[in-house]
Design a protein around this motif. Structure first.
Motif, mmCIF file in Angstrom:
data_model
loop_
_atom_site.group_PDB
_atom_site.id
_atom_site.type_symbol
_atom_site.label_atom_id
_atom_site.label_comp_id
_atom_site.label_asym_id
_atom_site.label_seq_id
_atom_site.Cartn_x
_atom_site.Cartn_y
_atom_site.Cartn_z
ATOM 1 N N THR A 1 0.819 -1.212 0.000
ATOM 2 C CA THR A 1 0.000 0.000 0.000
ATOM 3 C C THR A 1 0.852 1.261 0.000
ATOM 4 O OG1 THR A 1 -1.543 -1.272 1.311
ATOM 5 C CG2 THR A 1 -2.020 1.047 1.072
ATOM 6 N N PHE B 1 -4.260 -0.348 -3.171
ATOM 7 C CA PHE B 1 -4.263 -1.788 -2.858
ATOM 8 C C PHE B 1 -5.078 -2.089 -1.610
ATOM 9 C CE2 PHE B 1 -2.347 -5.765 -1.251
ATOM 10 C CZ PHE B 1 -2.527 -6.546 -2.375
ATOM 11 N N ASN C 1 -10.851 -3.665 -2.685
ATOM 12 C CA ASN C 1 -9.811 -4.559 -3.177
ATOM 13 C C ASN C 1 -9.540 -5.691 -2.191
ATOM 14 O OD1 ASN C 1 -7.864 -5.272 -5.169
ATOM 15 N ND2 ASN C 1 -6.286 -4.626 -3.710
ATOM 16 N N ASN D 1 -2.065 -11.767 -5.054
ATOM 17 C CA ASN D 1 -2.689 -10.555 -5.570
ATOM 18 C C ASN D 1 -1.737 -9.365 -5.585
ATOM 19 O OD1 ASN D 1 -5.810 -10.604 -6.144
ATOM 20 N ND2 ASN D 1 -5.370 -12.119 -4.571
ATOM 21 N N ALA D 2 -0.733 -9.409 -4.689
ATOM 22 C CA ALA D 2 0.175 -8.259 -4.585
ATOM 23 C C ALA D 2 1.216 -8.266 -5.696
ATOM 24 C CB ALA D 2 0.852 -8.256 -3.220
ATOM 25 N N VAL E 1 0.545 -6.249 -8.722
ATOM 26 C CA VAL E 1 0.407 -4.831 -8.371
ATOM 27 C C VAL E 1 1.778 -4.163 -8.256
ATOM 28 C CG1 VAL E 1 -0.421 -3.210 -6.631
ATOM 29 C CG2 VAL E 1 -1.780 -5.211 -7.223
#
Lengths: 325, 332
Positions: free
Chosen positions: A24, A30, A35, A280-281, A284
């Motif tokens: 974040t 994020f 999310n 998921n990170a 990103v």
């Protein structure tokens, strides 16, 4: 003593928080609630499967056939939907759970009645179930065009701000928590894992309890079969191929001891979410998805090393509690 | 494997172990199965009984069987290695990487086998040094090793191995006898001698039957297990050399699922997954049986995935039958 047992979940929770903060810091969007809910929804299937696996691992067994069970049940349900679009969703759900439970109980029977080690049994049924997917489908896929709108849409329906899929994960987690902490069956899973001989003397049927664990993990795998197929809108032979190890990884990261008898619903929940957040990170923060496998491997190893220290002592504590009960 | 050592604790007496009483006749049972499948195959397909066909058949299993030889020792000692296929992927990737920098055949082979040994040593250290359960450790390293291959290769592949390297996977020593087959038979003899004819082999059995007793009799349990992990890694490295040479290319998904096939061979060969019992002859026979089954079904145009049903069923039936038999005899 109780504080000690809670430690692991707290540390895992902090690790997840730490991950969220790092990501974040660079990408503020994020950590937005929407999310985070998406991440939870993405992880829902893994959460349920890992909880089913936990029941089996607690009894000093292992179920390598969960992903194959999922693929087979998913294919049967998808083909049923394609052939008979009129069958309502609740009937399909019931069908998925019962087929999964039947496949799981086959594992359980072999472990219970013939006393074959679980790893051998499920190694065999893994290849058999996976092969059967090919046989019943003739190698063909069931794709979006063949699936009914309600078949795909059911788990995406939003109830009270969450998709039905997430509600399934929450319900399954609650159910597991109830069974593990509030029922004789749940306690006997732990008792068998800690000391099978002592369990026999306290009147627990070890074989039958293992059978129950396999039936439960099978039922969960069956349920997830439908959910997986309708989520990714494809049923094929390769569905969830190799996923059995991800399921075990979530358990191990969540603090379930492969030696049996140790593990909590909260821990497994966090273990699965930890893997979900990482997956998921990565995109990103612009790390190639090819890193994902190595990172989860490293996470597993780190988790086992950290687990190994407290395990011995905590095992005895649970035994004492079981003896007192 | 803590899980397995634990699960035979509730058996009343180790001597009553059904695995042990049938071990004498296990190899003969496997020979019968092999002959049966051989006859069925030759009746089913006119192309089967042909020297070149049979030679092709051996390529189906030699690489996996090489791993199974070392894996047998590891399982007899009560441990397991699920990372063998991932070691193949990493070894093959590093060989491919070295090839990009102009390494020639001897260097490539050294890198392949060296990677295998290093990976095995890493597993061995985690299991014996940090006292972690091998089944979890090797699930972790399985993701780690193959994960590194994915990091290096992504969706690319390495190609262009020299002809002198390809010979190891494709070459023939004499007539239809491939280099892979000769190497497998050679290693089978070595492992048979190691397990059945040396002190080291006795120690492996001792550790598998009762680790505590072995420790108190002066067996260096940790060191023996560490060596076994290194051996399994080395055999995976050798399998990586052969497979890479045979395919002529490296992808990160190479040899996916082989760990389960290698373990199936070992268990089918009569090695007790609980440790302490098993023989190399059984494993070699099981390797031939699996090769015969897959090749015979292949000649009948049965798809690979359907073959796996037969392999899985074979595994369960061959293990369940003797148990059912002894249960039936006890009742009568």
């Amino acid at each position: 003593m109780k504080g000690l047992a809670k430690h692991r979940e707290i540390w895992l929770g902090l690790a997840i928080l730490f991950l969220l903060v790092i990501v974040t810091a660079r990408f503020p969007r994020f950590a937005q609630p929407q999310n985070l809910l998406t991440i939870f929804n993405d992880t829902s299937i893994l959460i349920m499967l890992a909880l089913g696996q936990m029941a089996v691992i607690l009894t000093r067994s292992i179920d390598l056939s969960m992903a194959a069970n999922l693929a087979l049940t998913g294919m049967v349900v998808a083909m049923t939907n394609a052939a008979f679009p009129g069958v309502p969703i609740p009937a399909l759900l019931l069908m998925a759970v019962s087929i999964g439970a039947a496949l799981g109980s086959f594992n359980g029977l072999l472990v219970w009645k013939l006393n074959i080690p679980a790893i051998v049994v499920t190694l065999g049924t893994l290849t058999i179930y996976r092969g059967l997917v090919f046989v019943i489908s003739n190698g063909a896929w069931v794709n979006a065009a063949q699936m009914g709108a309600d078949f795909i849409g059911f788990q995406r329906t939003v109830l009270l701000g969450l998709p039905v899929l997430s509600w399934f994960a929450i319900a399954v987690a609650l159910l597991f928590w109830l069974v593990m902490t509030r029922t004789p069956l749940g306690r006997s899973f732990y008792a068998i894992g800690v000391n099978p001989t002592a369990s026999v003397y306290t009147g627990i049927n070890v074989g039958r309890t293992k059978f129950m664990a396999f039936t439960i993990s099978g039922a969960v795998a069956g349920l997830c079969g439908y959910l997986w197929v309708s989520r990714y809108v494809i049923a094929s032979t390769e569905v969830a191929s190799g996923y059995e190890l991800t399921i075990i990884a979530a358990c191990v990261i969540g603090g379930v001891s492969i030696a049996g008898g140790i593990g909590t619903v909260a821990g497994v929940l966090l273990g699965a979410i930890f893997l979900g957040v990482i997956n998921n990170a990565l995109p990103v923060v612009n790390i190639s998805p090819f890193w994902q496998m190595a990172i989860s491997g490293a996470a597993i190893l780190l988790a086992v090393v950290l687990n190994a220290r407290g395990e011995q002592r905590r095992g005895r504590i649970i035994l004492k509690r079981a003896e007192a009960a | 494997m803590t899980q397995s050592t634990a699960s035979h604790r509730h058996l009343p007496n180790r001597l009553d172990n059904p695995f042990k009483s049938i071990v004498l006749s296990w190899e003969s049972l496997l020979v019968l199965v092999a002959i049966g499948i051989f006859i069925l195959n030759s009746m089913a397909s006119p192309y089967f009984l042909n020297a070149w066909s049979l030679s092709d058949m051996t390529f189906n299993f030699t690489e996996k069987a090489l791993i199974a030889l070392a894996m047998a020792l590891l399982i007899i000692s009560g441990e397991i290695d699920l990372s063998v296929a991932a070691i193949i992927a990493l070894a093959s990737t590093l060989m491919g990487l070295a090839l990009q920098y102009g390494a020639d055949t001897p260097v490539l082979i050294a890198i392949g086998v060296g990677t295998g040994i290093a990976c095995g040593a890493f597993n061995g250290f985690l299991v014996t040094g940090l006292k972690l359960p091998s089944i979890v450790v090797t699930i972790g390293t399985m993701s780690l090793f193959r994960g590194i291959s994915f990091i290096i290769l992504g969706d690319q592949s390495f190609k262009g191995y020299p002809a002198s390297f390809s010979w190891f996977g494709q070459g023939y020593v004499w007539w239809v006898i491939s280099f892979e087959l000769v190497l497998f038979i050679g290693f089978a003899v070595v492992y048979w001698a190691l397990l059945q004819r040396t002190n080291f082999g006795r120690r492996v059995y001792a550790i598998g039957s009762n680790e505590t007793a072995a420790l108190f009799s002066g067996v260096r349990v940790a060191r023996t297990k560490f060596i076994l992990f290194c051996l399994t890694g080395a055999m995976s490295g050798i399998a990586a050399v052969l497979l890479t040479a045979r395919l002529g290319s490296t992808r990160p998904s190479i040899a996916e699922g082989w760990e389960l096939e290698a373990i199936t061979m070992v268990v089918l060969g009569g090695v007790s997954i609980l440790g302490g019992a098993g023989s190399i002859i059984g494993v070699v026979l099981a390797a031939f049986i699996m090769g015969l089954v897959t090749f015979g079904l292949g000649l009948l145009n049965v798809p690979g995935i359907v073959m796996s049903i037969f392999i899985g069923a074979l595994l369960i039936v061959v293990i369940a039958l003797p148990i059912l038999w002894s249960m039936w005899r006890q009742r009568a």
